[in-house]
Design a protein around this motif. Structure first.
Motif, mmCIF file in Angstrom:
data_model
loop_
_atom_site.group_PDB
_atom_site.id
_atom_site.type_symbol
_atom_site.label_atom_id
_atom_site.label_comp_id
_atom_site.label_asym_id
_atom_site.label_seq_id
_atom_site.Cartn_x
_atom_site.Cartn_y
_atom_site.Cartn_z
ATOM 1 N N ARG A 152 -1.205 -16.097 18.758
ATOM 2 C CA ARG A 152 -3.472 -15.343 19.489
ATOM 3 C C ARG A 152 -4.205 -14.874 18.733
ATOM 4 N NH1 ARG A 152 -1.824 -12.973 25.970
ATOM 5 N NH2 ARG A 152 -2.863 -11.445 24.510
ATOM 6 N N HIS A 153 -3.311 -14.018 17.982
ATOM 7 C CA HIS A 153 -4.262 -13.529 16.815
ATOM 8 C C HIS A 153 -4.206 -13.636 15.785
ATOM 9 C CE1 HIS A 153 -4.249 -11.088 13.588
ATOM 10 N NE2 HIS A 153 -4.772 -9.576 14.383
ATOM 11 N N GLN A 154 -3.246 -15.204 14.893
ATOM 12 C CA GLN A 154 -3.829 -16.376 13.966
ATOM 13 C C GLN A 154 -4.988 -16.853 14.842
ATOM 14 O OE1 GLN A 154 -0.909 -19.207 13.806
ATOM 15 N NE2 GLN A 154 -2.196 -20.728 12.595
ATOM 16 N N VAL A 155 -4.967 -17.319 16.120
ATOM 17 C CA VAL A 155 -6.795 -18.069 16.737
ATOM 18 C C VAL A 155 -7.428 -17.564 16.941
ATOM 19 C CG1 VAL A 155 -6.801 -19.958 18.423
ATOM 20 C CG2 VAL A 155 -4.697 -20.416 17.758
ATOM 21 N N GLU A 181 -8.152 -14.884 13.670
ATOM 22 C CA GLU A 181 -8.224 -15.222 12.577
ATOM 23 C C GLU A 181 -8.649 -16.611 11.839
ATOM 24 O OE1 GLU A 181 -4.078 -15.375 10.113
ATOM 25 O OE2 GLU A 181 -3.231 -14.122 11.654
ATOM 26 N N GLU A 182 -8.577 -17.206 13.458
ATOM 27 C CA GLU A 182 -8.918 -18.866 12.976
ATOM 28 C C GLU A 182 -10.576 -18.399 13.203
ATOM 29 O OE1 GLU A 182 -6.843 -22.032 14.524
ATOM 30 O OE2 GLU A 182 -5.188 -21.428 13.264
ATOM 31 N N LEU A 183 -10.634 -18.032 14.618
ATOM 32 C CA LEU A 183 -11.650 -18.541 15.262
ATOM 33 C C LEU A 183 -12.955 -16.998 15.216
ATOM 34 C CD1 LEU A 183 -10.381 -20.339 19.321
ATOM 35 C CD2 LEU A 183 -11.664 -20.869 16.900
ATOM 36 N N HIS A 184 -12.436 -15.909 14.748
ATOM 37 C CA HIS A 184 -13.124 -14.471 15.048
ATOM 38 C C HIS A 184 -13.276 -14.156 15.753
ATOM 39 C CE1 HIS A 184 -11.699 -15.428 10.429
ATOM 40 N NE2 HIS A 184 -13.108 -16.647 10.772
ATOM 41 N N PHE A 185 -12.909 -14.719 17.342
ATOM 42 C CA PHE A 185 -13.407 -13.421 18.373
ATOM 43 C C PHE A 185 -13.066 -12.395 18.627
ATOM 44 C CE2 PHE A 185 -13.166 -18.326 21.052
ATOM 45 C CZ PHE A 185 -14.201 -18.918 20.416
ATOM 46 N N GLU A 186 -12.449 -12.437 18.131
ATOM 47 C CA GLU A 186 -11.323 -10.772 17.934
ATOM 48 C C GLU A 186 -11.116 -10.368 16.252
ATOM 49 O OE1 GLU A 186 -11.258 -9.031 20.800
ATOM 50 O OE2 GLU A 186 -11.506 -10.525 21.935
ATOM 51 N N ASP A 187 -10.783 -8.619 16.127
ATOM 52 C CA ASP A 187 -11.301 -8.044 14.813
ATOM 53 C C ASP A 187 -9.245 -8.441 14.279
ATOM 54 O OD1 ASP A 187 -13.799 -7.898 15.102
ATOM 55 O OD2 ASP A 187 -13.321 -5.510 15.508
ATOM 56 N N ILE A 188 -9.515 -8.882 12.957
ATOM 57 C CA ILE A 188 -8.047 -8.379 12.599
ATOM 58 C C ILE A 188 -7.227 -6.711 13.225
ATOM 59 C CG2 ILE A 188 -6.190 -8.833 10.602
ATOM 60 C CD1 ILE A 188 -8.129 -10.843 11.035
ATOM 61 N N LYS A 189 -5.895 -6.994 13.462
ATOM 62 C CA LYS A 189 -5.062 -6.350 13.897
ATOM 63 C C LYS A 189 -4.028 -5.747 12.689
ATOM 64 C CE LYS A 189 -6.958 -7.557 17.896
ATOM 65 N NZ LYS A 189 -8.392 -6.558 18.360
ATOM 66 N N GLU A 196 -0.860 -8.930 15.619
ATOM 67 C CA GLU A 196 -0.652 -9.153 17.176
ATOM 68 C C GLU A 196 -2.051 -8.927 18.162
ATOM 69 O OE1 GLU A 196 3.079 -7.748 19.002
ATOM 70 O OE2 GLU A 196 4.171 -8.806 17.631
ATOM 71 N N GLU A 197 -1.760 -9.826 19.244
ATOM 72 C CA GLU A 197 -3.851 -9.712 19.483
ATOM 73 C C GLU A 197 -3.141 -9.626 20.855
ATOM 74 O OE1 GLU A 197 -5.965 -10.610 22.058
ATOM 75 O OE2 GLU A 197 -5.011 -11.970 22.704
ATOM 76 N N CYS A 198 -3.081 -8.851 21.853
ATOM 77 C CA CYS A 198 -2.248 -8.924 23.214
ATOM 78 C C CYS A 198 -3.708 -7.492 23.518
ATOM 79 C CB CYS A 198 -1.513 -8.105 23.073
ATOM 80 S SG CYS A 198 -0.975 -6.619 22.021
ATOM 81 N N ASP A 199 -3.819 -7.228 24.928
ATOM 82 C CA ASP A 199 -4.478 -6.748 25.785
ATOM 83 C C ASP A 199 -3.687 -5.653 27.187
ATOM 84 O OD1 ASP A 199 -4.697 -8.403 27.427
ATOM 85 O OD2 ASP A 199 -6.733 -9.507 26.760
#
Length: 290
Positions: A58-61, A64-72, A76-79
């Motif tokens: 999810r972090h990659q997509v 890194e790819e879509l830039h919907f969220e900041d680089i962590k 890892e992209e989690c909430d």
């Protein structure tokens, strides 16, 4: 197919064109369903190790790819919703890479809002299909569907070079390439299968209207329940009763749905698996959807 799409919204002929597109898609799905499981396997993330791999994808997509969220820092992209979600992913068997993921978020009471309720409640205006219209233990939200760039590319893109994440024709066979556009569809099917198994039949999702229209051609009929807002792009809230999916899917996609659910059961961790026979697949729901 591209020419047909341009005619689908035309008056008079639009209905006929849409039926033709659905028929073509169904025929193609019948072929793909015979090959899909040879190359790609849907699974449930049943361990912390697998969940961390999902968060990394999810972090990659998303970062890194879509830039919907900041680089962590953790990559890892989690909430806050992940602890009460069932995570599904699709594994590309020959490379061992994750080719896509989706989660199904559950809730027990009003103190556990769905993401759509917490962030996008102002967009919902349907008087009968809002999450608040149903018991809390019967609703869920499909969220964080992610397919990495290498598996989003079509065969036509494979000569653009590795720097752009293009598919390497020496790595993937032509049959594999034909399967890749079905990854997102199979993730939607997987989430719906998980919803039915857990008896959370009322499924919500924020998505682009264009995607919702495209999914109707394969028989996944999300219903708009609100207005378009800015939420990682222009998106609107949608609803689907998961029990209806086996009845609305074209025949080719029913076979694909059965294959997806079978693989999820085999992976373990499927909601409701302990109380439901393994043989009770999608066609069984059509006969007894309760």
């Amino acid at each position: 197919m591209k020419k047909l799409k341009s005619l689908a919204d035309k008056p008079v002929i639009g209905g006929v064109v849409k039926k033709a597109m659905a028929s073509l898609a169904s025929n193609d799905a019948k072929v793909i369903s015979r090959h899909f499981s040879q190359y790609l396997k849907p699974q449930i993330a049943t361990t912390d190790e697998l969940k961390h791999e999902v968060y990394q994808l999810r972090h990659q997509v998303y970062c890194e790819e879509l830039h919907f969220e900041d680089i962590k820092d953790s990559y890892e992209e989690c909430d806050e919703f992940d602890d009460r979600a069932v995570h599904c992913f699709i594994r590309h068997l020959s490379s061992k890479k994750m080719a896509g993921t989706v989660r199904l978020i559950t809730t027990q009471d009003q103190h556990q809002p769905l993401p759509l309720e917490k962030f996008c409640s102002h967009a919902i205006d349907h008087p009968e299909l809002a999450p608040s219209c149903f018991p809390r233990d019967s609703i869920c939200e499909m969220s964080r569907l992610a397919v990495p760039e290498g598996f989003r590319k079509r065969a036509i893109d494979k000569f653009k070079g590795a720097a752009t994440g293009a598919i390497n024709e020496q790595v993937f066979s032509e049959t594999e390439l034909r399967c890749f556009p079905y990854i997102a569809i199979c993730l939607y099917m997987a989430a719906t299968a998980m919803a039915i198994r857990s008896k959370r039949h009322h499924v919500f999702v924020m998505m682009e209207p264009r995607l919702a229209r495209s999914l109707t051609f394969v028989g996944i009929k999300f219903q708009s329940i609100g207005k378009l807002i800015e939420f990682h792009g222009k998106r609107a809230p949608y609803y689907i009763d998961a029990r209806e999916l086996p009845n609305t899917l074209s025949s080719g996609y029913v076979k694909l749905l059965e294959s997806v659910e079978h693989d999820l059961i085999q992976s373990g961790g499927m909601p409701g698996t302990l109380n439901q026979p393994e043989g009770d697949l999608a066609l069984g729901w059509r006969l007894s959807p309760s």
